[in-house]
Design a protein around this motif. Structure first.
Motif, PDB file in Angstrom:
ATOM      1  N   ALA A  26       0.839  -1.216   0.000  1.00 48.91           N
ATOM      2  CA  ALA A  26       0.000   0.000   0.000  1.00 48.91           C
ATOM      3  C   ALA A  26       0.867   1.256   0.000  1.00 48.91           C
ATOM      4  CB  ALA A  26      -0.928  -0.026   1.206  1.00 48.91           C
ATOM      5  N   VAL A  27       1.973   1.235   0.780  1.00 50.50           N
ATOM      6  CA  VAL A  27       2.867   2.408   0.813  1.00 50.50           C
ATOM      7  C   VAL A  27       3.567   2.593  -0.524  1.00 50.50           C
ATOM      8  CG1 VAL A  27       4.886   3.384   1.938  1.00 50.50           C
ATOM      9  CG2 VAL A  27       3.170   2.187   3.299  1.00 50.50           C
ATOM     10  N   VAL A  28       4.003   1.480  -1.140  1.00 51.10           N
ATOM     11  CA  VAL A  28       4.683   1.578  -2.439  1.00 51.10           C
ATOM     12  C   VAL A  28       3.747   2.134  -3.500  1.00 51.10           C
ATOM     13  CG1 VAL A  28       5.816   0.242  -4.246  1.00 51.10           C
ATOM     14  CG2 VAL A  28       6.297  -0.255  -1.851  1.00 51.10           C
ATOM     15  N   ARG A  29       2.514   1.671  -3.551  1.00 48.33           N
ATOM     16  CA  ARG A  29       1.565   2.156  -4.552  1.00 48.33           C
ATOM     17  C   ARG A  29       1.223   3.648  -4.334  1.00 48.33           C
ATOM     18  NH1 ARG A  29      -2.750  -2.880  -5.042  1.00 48.33           N
ATOM     19  NH2 ARG A  29      -1.434  -4.210  -6.425  1.00 48.33           N
ATOM     20  N   LYS A  30       1.118   4.043  -3.077  1.00 45.85           N
ATOM     21  CA  LYS A  30       0.801   5.462  -2.807  1.00 45.85           C
ATOM     22  C   LYS A  30       1.942   6.374  -3.265  1.00 45.85           C
ATOM     23  CE  LYS A  30      -0.435   8.596   0.954  1.00 45.85           C
ATOM     24  NZ  LYS A  30      -0.698   8.743   2.399  1.00 45.85           N
TER      25      LYS A  30
ATOM     26  N   SER B  24       2.792   9.309  -7.414  1.00 44.03           N
ATOM     27  CA  SER B  24       3.332  10.665  -7.611  1.00 44.03           C
ATOM     28  C   SER B  24       4.684  10.655  -8.321  1.00 44.03           C
ATOM     29  CB  SER B  24       3.449  11.383  -6.262  1.00 44.03           C
ATOM     30  OG  SER B  24       4.275  10.627  -5.377  1.00 44.03           O
ATOM     31  N   VAL B  25       5.534   9.632  -8.043  1.00 40.32           N
ATOM     32  CA  VAL B  25       6.884   9.628  -8.626  1.00 40.32           C
ATOM     33  C   VAL B  25       7.114   8.459  -9.568  1.00 40.32           C
ATOM     34  CG1 VAL B  25       7.828  10.828  -6.640  1.00 40.32           C
ATOM     35  CG2 VAL B  25       7.815   8.336  -6.660  1.00 40.32           C
ATOM     36  N   GLY B  26       6.191   7.519  -9.674  1.00 41.29           N
ATOM     37  CA  GLY B  26       6.373   6.358 -10.541  1.00 41.29           C
ATOM     38  C   GLY B  26       6.824   5.144  -9.732  1.00 41.29           C
ATOM     39  N   ILE B  27       6.590   3.965 -10.330  1.00 40.94           N
ATOM     40  CA  ILE B  27       6.856   2.735  -9.603  1.00 40.94           C
ATOM     41  C   ILE B  27       8.334   2.510  -9.388  1.00 40.94           C
ATOM     42  CG2 ILE B  27       6.840   1.338 -11.716  1.00 40.94           C
ATOM     43  CD1 ILE B  27       5.621   0.297  -8.209  1.00 40.94           C
ATOM     44  N   ILE B  28       9.199   2.842 -10.407  1.00 41.20           N
ATOM     45  CA  ILE B  28      10.636   2.615 -10.268  1.00 41.20           C
ATOM     46  C   ILE B  28      11.208   3.484  -9.162  1.00 41.20           C
ATOM     47  CG2 ILE B  28      12.853   2.658 -11.423  1.00 41.20           C
ATOM     48  CD1 ILE B  28      10.980   0.510 -12.402  1.00 41.20           C
ATOM     49  N   ALA B  29      10.846   4.778  -9.161  1.00 41.74           N
ATOM     50  CA  ALA B  29      11.348   5.685  -8.133  1.00 41.74           C
ATOM     51  C   ALA B  29      10.829   5.295  -6.754  1.00 41.74           C
ATOM     52  CB  ALA B  29      10.939   7.125  -8.466  1.00 41.74           C
ATOM     53  N   ALA B  30       9.557   4.820  -6.716  1.00 43.22           N
ATOM     54  CA  ALA B  30       8.988   4.418  -5.427  1.00 43.22           C
ATOM     55  C   ALA B  30       9.725   3.207  -4.853  1.00 43.22           C
ATOM     56  CB  ALA B  30       7.500   4.110  -5.580  1.00 43.22           C
ATOM     57  N   LEU B  31      10.060   2.226  -5.731  1.00 42.89           N
ATOM     58  CA  LEU B  31      10.797   1.060  -5.241  1.00 42.89           C
ATOM     59  C   LEU B  31      12.204   1.439  -4.823  1.00 42.89           C
ATOM     60  CD1 LEU B  31       9.694  -1.707  -7.786  1.00 42.89           C
ATOM     61  CD2 LEU B  31       9.014  -1.500  -5.401  1.00 42.89           C
TER      62      LEU B  31
END
Length: 682
Positions: A592-596, A600-607
């Protein structure tokens, strides 16, 4: 060494090592440097107590339901296990005793004895008597014999006679007449102490009931020894209870104990005839004798085992007057699944009067393990009949009296061999002359020679029909002596209810086997043999299974299918649930935190910005040199073990030294890798 054929050895007793009952075995170790706990084992030595198994009864004499002259021989029962009469101590205790716990008692009809119907075993003994180890019982319900004190004192054996009434016979196993179907040649025999004599005074048959009773805990009840009186053997009831069979009584008064005696005189203690009950009791008893017993007697099954009472007609008269009803009863009993119980009930008819309700003296109960009845219908014995024969060849006639007028009848045609010429009509209806002779001949005859049998044994030739035993003599006539004997024996066998019942069950079993064989022939293409001709193929299901396996082994590809390849793509991997949740759960991330953050910044940046959870912070723990060396050594050892498993060295070949590479032969995988490398270079 076993005795020769026609001979046997008598043994007074064969005591068992232990008597029947529960035992505790205690195992104790000693002499050990450390204590060892005792081991207790509970063992139960079983033996019949209330019912004698059928397989343990080899024979009885006189035969059950028989009618004949049995006055000169004591009744007996032959048991298969040699130790049976001594497997229980009648006085109690675990030590074997030479006094047997079984006794064979002979009771005449109307003698004041009651054979019960199935009753709980706790009620099968005299009131106030408890057998040792009451939980030791082979059945829940059994039969008992209830008698008055007078009958007990006159009929039962005394304790001192019991060892003399039981013995063991050792015979040759191959002697079929003496062995009687036994497997080891040792037989236990229990004799009665009373001869079943014929009523010569009244010149009428007497029906007897023989009971194999249990004497446990009741040796003290048996009568004391009495002096011998040499007054011959004559029939006399120990106590005459015939008046009881003339009493009107329904089932309800018997159960409630309020039978209306109506002045009927019953036997008094110690009397052999009915006693008096008030003035004129004897006359009242005689008048009451014209009445008929209860409704239960009227509903009793057809009597098939001899003269059921002295007032009834003999068996031959019963068949002559009502052959249809009797034959129907025999046929019905033969096919009934519970035929044995029906036969036992018929043999008990006439011995089930409620004497305990009206008796004026104490009554006693003894468990009955087996019982049968028979009828003594004559005083002539085989010896007396043979002595009274007019000796002469078959067909011999007395010299005519000269004063008698001459006769025109031709004398019978007889020869010196004992044969007589008789008129004979064949199955096709042709009238012929044939020879016949009986079993008695004026000279010794030649026996049929035994023929080889299975397992290297010999046996007499077996005939299956009377026509097989016809013999043609040199004159051209047929000798029908053996054929007639075969047919007479077959008819005598079929006259026994047990034989008819066994044949009916055999036919039903063979019909079921034939039907199953037909069904299997229609379902499976197998050559199913005849079960009657092959002794090893009674288990039809096992034969079918083995035959199917044999056919499958001939061509497995055609019957089962082609073999599965050694290597195949395997099965498809199925994922149950959301793939993102499965991956995140495996990495320890909060999806849930990764998707949130990714919104805003994209999945790669979030990971990239998400911290990976670790077991402990870097630098929080230090690893010294000794611990690292131990880990490296453990890893090297495990890697070496895996290498040995993957590439085992040839036994007897030296391993390469340290720093020297092990030479490994090429395999198809190396060729495949080289080919792929060449394609990449190209």
């Amino acid at each position: 060494m076993s005795p020769a054929k026609g001979h046997f050895i008598l043994h007074s007793a064969k005591l068992p090592a232990v008597t029947a009952g529960p035992y505790n075995l205690l195992t104790r170790h000693s002499g050990t440097p450390f204590p060892v706990a005792d081991e207790q084992t509970h063992v139960t030595v079983s033996s019949p107590r209330y019912v004698m198994p059928v397989e343990q009864i080899l024979s009885t004499f006189p035969p059950a339901n028989a009618e004949g002259a049995f006055s000169d021989r004591l009744p007996q029962i032959v048991l298969k296990r040699r130790t049976l009469p001594w497997e229980r101590n009648p006085a109690g205790g675990a030590e074997p005793s030479t006094t047997p716990w079984l006794a064979l008692v002979v009771i005449a009809e109307n003698e004041g004895a009651t054979l019960s119907t199935p009753t709980p075993v706790a009620s099968c003994v005299t009131s106030g008597v408890t057998l040792p180890v009451p939980t030791d019982r082979d059945v829940e319900q059994g039969l008992y014999l209830e008698i008055t004190e007078t009958v007990k004192n006159k009929v039962f054996p005394c304790a001192a006679d019991l060892p003399l009434l039981c013995h063991v016979r050792e015979v040759d196993v191959t002697d079929t007449e003496l062995a009687g179907g036994d497997d080891d040649g040792w037989l236990a025999v229990v004799l009665a102490n009373r001869l079943p004599v014929y009523d010569t005074a009244g010149d009428k048959p007497v029906r007897y009931l023989v009971c194999l009773v249990n004497l446990e805990g009741q040796l003290g009840i048996l009568p004391p020894p009495v002096p011998t009186v040499d007054d011959g053997f004559r029939f006399e009831l120990a106590q005459d209870w015939a008046v009881l069979s003339e009493l009107h009584a329904g089932p309800d008064p018997i159960v409630l104990g309020n039978i209306d005696l109506e002045g009927i005189a019953f036997p008094s203690p110690g009397s052999a005839a009915p006693g008096a009950q008030g003035d004129g009791a004897g006359a009242q008893a005689a008048a009451a004798a014209a009445r008929i017993f209860s409704a239960s007697a009227a509903q009793s099954p057809t009597d098939l085992d001899g003269s059921a009472a002295s007032t009834k007609a003999r068996v031959d008269a019963q068949w002559a007057t009502s052959p249809t009803a009797t034959a129907a009863s025999v046929a019905k009993a033969a096919i009934d699944p519970d035929a044995t119980r029906m036969v036992r009930d018929v043999m008990g008819t006439g011995f089930r009067f409620p004497i305990s309700i009206v008796a004026q003296e104490p009554t006693f109960r003894f468990p009955v393990l087996a019982h049968w009845s028979f009828t003594t219908a004559g005083a002539d014995t085989f010896e007396s009949l043979m002595l009274g024969l007019d000796v002469g060849l078959l067909g011999t006639v007395d010299e005519p009296d000269p004063a008698d007028p001459p006769t025109s009848a031709e004398p019978p045609e007889v020869v010196e061999t004992g044969h007589i010429g008789l008129g004979h009509r064949t199955r096709r209806g042709d009238p012929l002359q044939a020879w016949y002779r009986g079993p008695l001949v004026p000279f010794p005859t030649e026996r049929d020679a035994p023929v080889p049998g299975p397992g290297g044994t010999t046996r007499l030739p077996v005939a299956h029909a009377s026509d097989q035993l016809k013999r043609v003599v040199p004159g051209g006539r047929e000798d029908l002596g053996l054929a007639a004997a075969f047919e007479i024996g077959r008819l005598l066998g079929l006259s026994q209810l047990s034989v008819v019942s066994a044949l009916t069950r055999f036919r039903a079993a063979q019909f079921g086997a034939g039907r199953g064989r037909t069904v299997v022939d229609g379902l499976v293409d197998l050559d199913v043999p005849s079960l009657a001709g092959t002794l090893d193929l009674h288990d039809l299901a096992r034969f079918v299974a083995v035959s199917v396996l044999n056919d499958l082994a001939v061509d497995p590809t055609a019957t089962i299918g082609p073999r599965r390849p050694l290597v195949d793509p395997g099965r498809e991997l199925r994922v149950d649930g959301d793939l993102d949740e499965i991956i995140a759960g495996g990495l320890g991330l909060d999806l849930a935190v990764v998707r949130k953050h990714a919104s805003s910044v994209g999945i790669i940046a979030a990971l990239t910005a998400t911290n990976v959870p670790v077991a402990f912070e870097q630098g929080a723990h230090t690893l010294d040199e000794s611990a690292a060396a131990a880990l490296r050594s453990a890893v090297d050892t495990e890697v070496g073990r895996l290498v040995d498993i993957a590439m085992p060295t040839t036994r007897g070949r030296a391993r390469p030294g340290r720093g020297q590479a092990a030479a490994r032969p090429r395999d198809p995988l190396d060729d495949l890798l080289d080919a792929l490398g060449e394609e990449d270079d190209g």
